[in-house]
Design a protein around this motif. Sequence first.
Motif, PDB file in Angstrom:
ATOM      1  N   GLY A  15      -3.572   1.890  34.506  1.00 34.86           N
ATOM      2  CA  GLY A  15      -5.215   2.461  33.865  1.00 34.86           C
ATOM      3  C   GLY A  15      -5.881   3.373  34.698  1.00 34.86           C
ATOM      4  N   GLY A  16      -6.437   2.380  35.505  1.00 34.08           N
ATOM      5  CA  GLY A  16      -7.543   2.626  36.179  1.00 34.08           C
ATOM      6  C   GLY A  16      -7.166   4.277  37.173  1.00 34.08           C
ATOM      7  N   SER A  17      -8.521   3.970  37.732  1.00 30.36           N
ATOM      8  CA  SER A  17      -9.270   5.410  38.669  1.00 30.36           C
ATOM      9  C   SER A  17      -9.639   4.972  40.086  1.00 30.36           C
ATOM     10  CB  SER A  17      -9.728   6.273  37.541  1.00 30.36           C
ATOM     11  OG  SER A  17      -9.087   6.754  35.943  1.00 30.36           O
ATOM     12  N   LEU A  18      -9.159   5.925  41.282  1.00 32.73           N
ATOM     13  CA  LEU A  18      -9.927   6.035  42.537  1.00 32.73           C
ATOM     14  C   LEU A  18      -9.709   7.422  42.318  1.00 32.73           C
ATOM     15  CD1 LEU A  18      -7.167   2.997  43.574  1.00 32.73           C
ATOM     16  CD2 LEU A  18     -10.094   3.166  43.208  1.00 32.73           C
ATOM     17  N   ARG A  19     -10.393   7.466  43.219  1.00 35.17           N
ATOM     18  CA  ARG A  19     -10.789   8.281  44.360  1.00 35.17           C
ATOM     19  C   ARG A  19     -10.584   8.298  45.754  1.00 35.17           C
ATOM     20  NH1 ARG A  19     -12.976  13.525  42.947  1.00 35.17           N
ATOM     21  NH2 ARG A  19     -14.455  14.752  44.352  1.00 35.17           N
ATOM     22  N   LEU A  20      -9.371   9.046  46.241  1.00 37.02           N
ATOM     23  CA  LEU A  20      -9.484   8.841  47.349  1.00 37.02           C
ATOM     24  C   LEU A  20     -10.527  10.265  48.284  1.00 37.02           C
ATOM     25  CD1 LEU A  20      -6.007   8.254  48.076  1.00 37.02           C
ATOM     26  CD2 LEU A  20      -7.725   7.114  47.651  1.00 37.02           C
ATOM     27  N   PHE A  21     -10.348  10.537  49.343  1.00 32.90           N
ATOM     28  CA  PHE A  21     -11.545  11.082  50.355  1.00 32.90           C
ATOM     29  C   PHE A  21     -10.643  11.766  51.534  1.00 32.90           C
ATOM     30  CE2 PHE A  21     -15.078  11.090  47.799  1.00 32.90           C
ATOM     31  CZ  PHE A  21     -15.192   9.705  47.238  1.00 32.90           C
ATOM     32  N   CYS A  22     -10.045  12.880  52.666  1.00 29.06           N
ATOM     33  CA  CYS A  22     -10.177  12.469  53.412  1.00 29.06           C
ATOM     34  C   CYS A  22     -11.419  13.689  54.536  1.00 29.06           C
ATOM     35  CB  CYS A  22      -8.962  13.074  53.571  1.00 29.06           C
ATOM     36  SG  CYS A  22      -8.275  14.129  55.271  1.00 29.06           S
ATOM     37  N   ALA A  23     -11.515  12.849  55.114  1.00 33.94           N
ATOM     38  CA  ALA A  23     -12.715  13.460  56.466  1.00 33.94           C
ATOM     39  C   ALA A  23     -11.778  14.535  57.394  1.00 33.94           C
ATOM     40  CB  ALA A  23     -13.559  13.247  56.398  1.00 33.94           C
ATOM     41  N   ALA A  24     -11.893  16.072  57.787  1.00 35.70           N
ATOM     42  CA  ALA A  24     -10.876  17.129  58.001  1.00 35.70           C
ATOM     43  C   ALA A  24     -11.781  17.384  59.362  1.00 35.70           C
ATOM     44  CB  ALA A  24     -10.054  17.706  57.449  1.00 35.70           C
ATOM     45  N   SER A  25     -11.101  17.659  60.552  1.00 35.76           N
ATOM     46  CA  SER A  25     -12.287  18.498  61.549  1.00 35.76           C
ATOM     47  C   SER A  25     -10.683  18.690  62.681  1.00 35.76           C
ATOM     48  CB  SER A  25     -12.975  17.730  62.303  1.00 35.76           C
ATOM     49  OG  SER A  25     -12.589  16.184  62.856  1.00 35.76           O
ATOM     50  N   GLY A  26     -11.481  19.773  63.764  1.00 37.39           N
ATOM     51  CA  GLY A  26     -10.721  20.012  64.678  1.00 37.39           C
ATOM     52  C   GLY A  26      -9.483  21.288  64.382  1.00 37.39           C
TER      53      GLY A  26
END
Length: 124
Positions: A15-26
């Motif tokens: 029931g909880g939450s998480l936020r994923l991040f993706c840093a992109a380059s190139g």
Amino acid sequence: QVHLLESGGGSVQTGGSLRLFCAASGFPYSHNYMGWFRQAPGKEREGVALIFGADGTTYYDASVKGRFTISEDSAKNMLYLQMDSLKPEDTATYYCAAVFAGTNWKLKTDWKYWGQGTQVTVAS
């Protein structure tokens, strides 16, 4: 050189939450598809969500639709996955993918670049 770096994984209760991040380059971020995949132990890597940088079109796997939200900030070259109402079956390593070059976005073989993954664990 294309580089994708995920972060934001962790352990939560059902029931909880998480936020994923993706840093992109190139690569030309705003003119490409970006996606999130996940792989649970002993299972194939599966597509979770897709976004097209040029117009913001999104697609979701049925198992996460209504609970997960993919978004991006092209100015920062960042991709996000907001995960709400998490379930134990969402437990997996989550991967950021870039440059879709096939016909089925849910197939890992149709994507060109991958991050190293971030672990998400949902306890029952």
